[in-house]
Design an enzyme around this catalytic site. Sequence first.
Site, PDB file in Angstrom:
ATOM      1  N   GLU A   1       0.814  -1.233   0.000  1.00 21.63           N
ATOM      2  CA  GLU A   1       0.000   0.000   0.000  1.00 21.63           C
ATOM      3  C   GLU A   1       0.841   1.275   0.000  1.00 21.63           C
ATOM      4  OE1 GLU A   1      -2.710  -0.535   3.292  1.00 21.63           O
ATOM      5  OE2 GLU A   1      -3.463  -2.433   2.516  1.00 21.63           O
TER       6      GLU A   1
ATOM      7  N   ASN B   1       2.140  -5.011  -3.298  1.00 20.57           N
ATOM      8  CA  ASN B   1       0.776  -5.459  -2.992  1.00 20.57           C
ATOM      9  C   ASN B   1      -0.079  -4.258  -2.608  1.00 20.57           C
ATOM     10  OD1 ASN B   1      -1.090  -7.751  -2.225  1.00 20.57           O
ATOM     11  ND2 ASN B   1      -0.852  -6.909  -0.157  1.00 20.57           N
TER      12      ASN B   1
ATOM     13  N   HIS C   1     -10.260  -6.639  -2.322  1.00 15.76           N
ATOM     14  CA  HIS C   1     -11.365  -6.471  -1.367  1.00 15.76           C
ATOM     15  C   HIS C   1     -12.519  -5.815  -2.122  1.00 15.76           C
ATOM     16  CE1 HIS C   1      -8.998  -7.593   2.106  1.00 15.76           C
ATOM     17  NE2 HIS C   1      -8.041  -6.756   1.734  1.00 15.76           N
TER      18      HIS C   1
ATOM     19  N   GLU D   1      -5.969 -11.061  -1.112  1.00 12.62           N
ATOM     20  CA  GLU D   1      -6.846 -10.840   0.045  1.00 12.62           C
ATOM     21  C   GLU D   1      -8.310 -10.809  -0.385  1.00 12.62           C
ATOM     22  OE1 GLU D   1      -5.552  -7.382   2.297  1.00 12.62           O
ATOM     23  OE2 GLU D   1      -3.441  -7.906   2.062  1.00 12.62           O
TER      24      GLU D   1
ATOM     25  N   ASP E   1     -12.042 -10.842  -0.769  1.00 19.68           N
ATOM     26  CA  ASP E   1     -13.327 -11.003  -0.081  1.00 19.68           C
ATOM     27  C   ASP E   1     -14.360 -10.107  -0.763  1.00 19.68           C
ATOM     28  OD1 ASP E   1     -12.577  -8.538   1.085  1.00 19.68           O
ATOM     29  OD2 ASP E   1     -12.248  -9.397   3.071  1.00 19.68           O
TER      30      ASP E   1
END
Length: 377
Positions: free
Chosen positions: A182, A225, A261, A290, A292
Amino acid sequence: MKRVRTSTLLVGAAAAAVAVPLALSPIFQSSDSETAEPVNDAQEMSLGEAAPDGLVIGSAVAGGGHHHDEDYPDPFTGDAPYRELLATEFTSLSAENQMKWDHLRPDRDTYAFDDADAIVEFAERNGQVVRGHTLLWHSQNPDWLENGNFGADELRAILRDHIETVVGRYEGRIQQWDVANEIFDDNGNLRTQDNIWIRELGPEIIADAFRWAHEADPSAELYLNDYSVESVNAKSDAYYRMSQDLLADGVPLHGFSAQTHLSLQYGFPSDLEDNLRRFEELGLGTALTEVDVRMPLAEGAEPTEEQLRQQADYYLRTLEACLNLSSCGSYTVWGLPDKYSWVPVTFEGEGAATIYWDDLTTKPAYDALLEALVDAS
Ligand code: 9MR
């Protein structure tokens, strides 16, 4: 079509405790049970087993998050059926919090490796690979670091020591490291204020972090990432340019990963595959790290059939993007079940983001993923 083992991997003392609840779930049924014959190949296979060669399917290992502390014991040590599911269903594990600075570094002179070690050892016992997360980030840093007023030389030495010590400890045992996490904001600007490393040491520290990590473990694949980089946008463009620059400078950068996400409130990022393909064309690996898919949900409410169908569709499309890219070797969901997910804590009025119900039975999203993996093998 792959045929796979059907016996469960029982993990130490957890075995006796989990026998009863897991018998309820088809994936844990043994093939010699008369009442529990699987009805098709897919049903007797886990996600990890169904995946084509070269693709691992992972989950974050819950624990150490601020929001879990009050309501639950650490799931990884306190929830045997959960642990059993991690062991049998997945071929990769990510530390959700246990390898972050605030976890590993209670103070400047101490490394607290117990929880990280437990994950790596668990993965090895169960034939799984590990994604390391993360080495250089603006968030979840300990106060002694953020407020330490260190001079540049000292801060640089602290980061170098951290990377050498942590990456070196697990040399040869971590498949992929999120070296830098990030580092751009949503406008594609480097986080020159809230990221202590970039603020105090300049953007060149990013290349150094990759170099130090590579020296400490030449076999680990080193990743950039971030979230909100699923589409072609200002942020992913910034990563694309940075990747080109790092590669041109001979920096050991090996991959670019999209956290993924997603929320049903927003449209699906339908250029996900094309976006990642341009990184693939630079010669980089790609990964979804990650995944979801959250949804609007009043507290205590259940998702509707339609929401579950849409969620399955979103999950499926993320996986299809990965399956369509030869560079995409790692697909990880960010935790399970919903009760251990970060989502309800962070997004008021949203939830149900994972592929498992709280009793560890599967949602339609799970079935969609499994079917796609079986078809792709
Ligand atoms: O899921 C993690 C949660 O338990 C922590 O409290 C939170 C603290 O920042 O971090 C969550 O994980 C994040 C990951 O490390 C980086 N990408 C976003 C994830 C969700 O916030």
